[in-house]
Write a protein that holds these residues in place. Structure first.
Motif, mmCIF file in Angstrom:
data_model
loop_
_atom_site.group_PDB
_atom_site.id
_atom_site.type_symbol
_atom_site.label_atom_id
_atom_site.label_comp_id
_atom_site.label_asym_id
_atom_site.label_seq_id
_atom_site.Cartn_x
_atom_site.Cartn_y
_atom_site.Cartn_z
ATOM 1 N N LYS A 210 21.191 51.028 23.678
ATOM 2 C CA LYS A 210 21.879 51.469 22.465
ATOM 3 C C LYS A 210 22.300 52.930 22.539
ATOM 4 C CE LYS A 210 19.552 48.049 19.573
ATOM 5 N NZ LYS A 210 18.504 47.808 18.539
ATOM 6 N N LYS A 213 27.064 54.529 25.593
ATOM 7 C CA LYS A 213 28.398 54.072 25.182
ATOM 8 C C LYS A 213 29.146 53.396 26.317
ATOM 9 C CE LYS A 213 29.103 57.532 21.558
ATOM 10 N NZ LYS A 213 29.972 58.634 21.058
ATOM 11 N N LYS A 214 28.914 53.872 27.530
ATOM 12 C CA LYS A 214 29.598 53.307 28.703
ATOM 13 C C LYS A 214 28.560 52.607 29.573
ATOM 14 C CE LYS A 214 31.257 57.289 30.000
ATOM 15 N NZ LYS A 214 32.000 58.289 30.817
ATOM 16 N N SER A 240 29.817 44.974 25.643
ATOM 17 C CA SER A 240 30.931 45.886 25.941
ATOM 18 C C SER A 240 30.852 46.400 27.362
ATOM 19 C CB SER A 240 30.904 47.065 24.968
ATOM 20 O OG SER A 240 29.664 47.751 25.057
ATOM 21 N N SER A 342 29.787 45.287 21.087
ATOM 22 C CA SER A 342 30.121 46.533 20.376
ATOM 23 C C SER A 342 31.140 47.258 21.240
ATOM 24 C CB SER A 342 28.876 47.397 20.157
ATOM 25 O OG SER A 342 28.249 47.681 21.374
ATOM 26 N N ASP A 343 32.386 47.059 20.966
ATOM 27 C CA ASP A 343 33.461 47.505 21.843
ATOM 28 C C ASP A 343 33.645 49.020 21.775
ATOM 29 O OD1 ASP A 343 35.544 47.662 23.553
ATOM 30 O OD2 ASP A 343 36.996 46.657 22.260
ATOM 31 N N SER A 344 33.356 49.675 22.895
ATOM 32 C CA SER A 344 33.576 51.126 22.983
ATOM 33 C C SER A 344 34.935 51.438 23.605
ATOM 34 C CB SER A 344 32.469 51.757 23.845
ATOM 35 O OG SER A 344 32.564 51.269 25.176
ATOM 36 N N TYR A 346 35.541 51.015 26.671
ATOM 37 C CA TYR A 346 35.288 51.342 28.085
ATOM 38 C C TYR A 346 35.724 50.202 29.001
ATOM 39 C CZ TYR A 346 32.443 52.520 32.234
ATOM 40 O OH TYR A 346 32.003 52.797 33.504
#
Length: 560
Positions: A210, A213-214, A240, A342-344, A346
């Motif tokens: 969590k 992000k990438k 993601s 949870s689409d960042s 990336y």
């Protein structure tokens, strides 16, 4: 009838009880008690391959497909040393082999007797277990000791990870005695309870997940596994994470980066920083792409999880923060239940780049002149998807990473990435799987392993494409050799040898192509059924191949 040597009788019985029924022999006298016993038993399938080096790789290819141990058996002396390359490859590729080396009586080692060397522990640095059996065991204790060692050795081919084991068997004359008897030694069954990752461990991992992000999943060398493929497909679709695979990962996903070098060559310095993940997850063994190894060692991900059922730490990128001791399929089946989409942006960004690069690759290839790149692209497109594919370890496997992924399974001896044994492995794989099989090889690897055909087991549905650029063309691509002034003499080992003579010697169907037009025409009938194996040799210009590859990478950068 079976050998009258009791430890040989016990060995045969234990092999049968533990499901080892394929034995690859090389001729010799000292291993006669073993060959007599296995050949005369109806439940074993025996193969005879004169060259021990080829025999070892042939067995490796078989075990790779059967997913169970295959045994190799040779006489004493340097015959055992000839197995070394295959044993080493099996160790690093995690393929189960049982190496049976017949040995001279121990009292005559180093005493001037023929074919006598120190055979105990000869594979020490690349073997799961090495055992010297008691010579001419007759007493209850000696027979018990030998059966215990055989049981232990076989279990070590699978646990904690698969690999080769060595049983060295000192045998005295008479080597040809036989009797009609039924051995019944103790067979030890091993139960290994599966260990599932705990709820608290999952929560600890989710905390790191969590914070990232990438997230990137990078997969290394792995055998085909439908259950794992499904788990990774679910992971890719429901998180993601960006997924990077290589052809030898044997994953067939709806969306992933399948050409790592193709992508990395187009990154600017700024994009490199944006590409580096916060969390890198890996499984599998060797990674082919040198570019990603160097990039991640220079610009390290913040966290790196490696998933492996071995507790040996594999810190390929010098940034390992967590070793997860689990089979990858077991881990992802559990972990997938706890992660959400949870689409960042990336994965979306780099997958879009991948799709554009594939379009450009097709565009470039359509206009490319004859070279390794264009020839292999056409071969790749021609491969029927029901085929299994083996490759050489140098340029061939790297070129096939550049094209759009197809759904065939791919195998390559990338455990050690040696030149030896590529053809023998592919032949053994073809025999064991009974599948249509294609080997894509360079000329050097093919010529190095011509004894792969020196036996009577080559299936008619075996196919080979040899890309002949008159030497080791990879040395014109990598940095360094071209600037030495001796690239042709020393690195390429320039030659003018054709595969045609090999085919004539071993009764293989031969065809050749000197242009892309001839190649396209030859491929039309290449996969058609035949009464013997086929070899298609494609001649490419040595001096043009590296130039054409640089043009390709330049074309990608100019048009991305």
């Amino acid at each position: 009838m079976i050998s009258d040597k009791k430890s040989v009788q016990d060995l045969v019985h234990i092999f049968l009880e533990k499901g080892i029924t394929d034995i690859v022999f090389s001729p010799g006298s000292r291993n006669a008690p073993l060959s007599i016993s296995f050949y005369n038993h109806p439940d074993f399938t025996c193969y005879n391959i004169p060259d021990e080096r080829s025999a070892g790789f042939f067995a490796l290819g078989m075990a790779q497909q059967l997913n169970k141990p295959v045994a190799i058996c040779c006489t004493s002396g340097t015959a055992a040393l000839n197995y070394s390359s295959a044993v080493c490859e099996a160790y690093y590729q995690r393929i189960p082999l049982v190496v049976l080396t017949a040995d001279r009586p121990q009292e005559w080692i180093n005493q001037g007797a023929g074919q006598s060397i120190q055979q105990g522990g000869i594979y020490t640095n690349f073997i799961r277990g090495s055992y010297n059996l008691v010579q001419e065991a007759e007493s209850e204790n000696d027979l018990w000791f030998n059966t215990r060692l055989v049981n232990e050795a076989i279990e070590k081919t699978a646990y904690p990870v698969a690999g080769p084991v060595h049983l060295n068997f000192p045998l005295k004359e008479n080597l040809y005695g036989k009797e009609n008897t039924q051995a019944s030694p103790k067979v030890v069954k091993v139960t290994s309870p599966e260990k599932n990752i705990t709820a608290s461990q999952i929560q600890e991992l989710l905390g790191e997940w969590k914070r990232s992000k990438k997230i990137m999943l990078l997969t290394g060398l792995s055998l085909p596994d439908e259950e794992l493929n499904s788990a990774i497909q679910y992971f890719q679709e429901n998180t993601s994470a960006l997924v990077l695979t290589e052809s030898t990962s044997n994953l067939h996903l709806k969306e992933s980066i399948t050409g790592i070098d193709r992508l990395l060559i187009t990154l600017s310095k700024e994009e490199e920083d944006e590409f580096i993940p916060d969390l890198l997850i890996t499984y599998g063994t060797n990674i082919i792409s040198k570019k990603i190894r160097l990039l991640f060692r220079e610009k390290k991900p913040k966290m790196h999880w490696h998933i492996d059922n071995s507790n040996d730490l594999m810190d390929t990128f010098m940034c390992l923060t967590r070793q997860i001791i689990s089979k990858p399929v077991d881990f992802f089946k559990v972990f997938n239940q706890h992660v959400n989409q949870s689409d960042s942006g990336y994965a979306t960004r780099w997958n879009a780049r991948e799709n554009r690069l594939l379009e450009l690759t097709e565009e470039f290839g359509a206009e490319a002149e004859l070279s390794d790149f264009s020839a292999l692209q056409r071969v790749h497109k021609s491969i029927p998807e029901h085929y299994q594919v083996h490759t050489g370890n140098s340029a061939s496997v790297r070129y096939l990473q550049l094209y759009a992924r197809k759904n065939y399974d791919m195998f390559s001896n990338r455990g050690t990435s040696g030149i030896d044994g590529c053809t023998s492995t592919a032949v053994g794989s073809c025999v064991a799987s009974e599948k249509d099989t294609l080997l894509v090889s360079g000329d050097m690897a093919f010529l190095y392993d011509t004894n792969a055909f020196w036996h009577h087991h080559v299936p008619a549905h075996f196919r080979v494409v040899v890309v002949n650029n008159s030497g080791g063309g990879i040395f014109r691509i990598i940095k360094g050799p071209k600037e030495t002034g001796i690239v042709e003499k020393q690195f390429e080992a320039r030659h003018s040898v054709s595969a045609k003579g090999v085919c004539e010697l071993h009764d293989l169907e031969y065809s050749k192509a000197d242009s892309l037009e001839e190649l396209n025409a030859a491929l039309q009938s290449f996969y058609a059924p035949s009464i013997k194996a086929k070899v298609l040799e494609v001649f490419t210009p040595a001096e043009a191949n590296d130039v054409e590859l640089k043009k390709y990478f330049g074309f990608l950068n100019d048009n991305i």
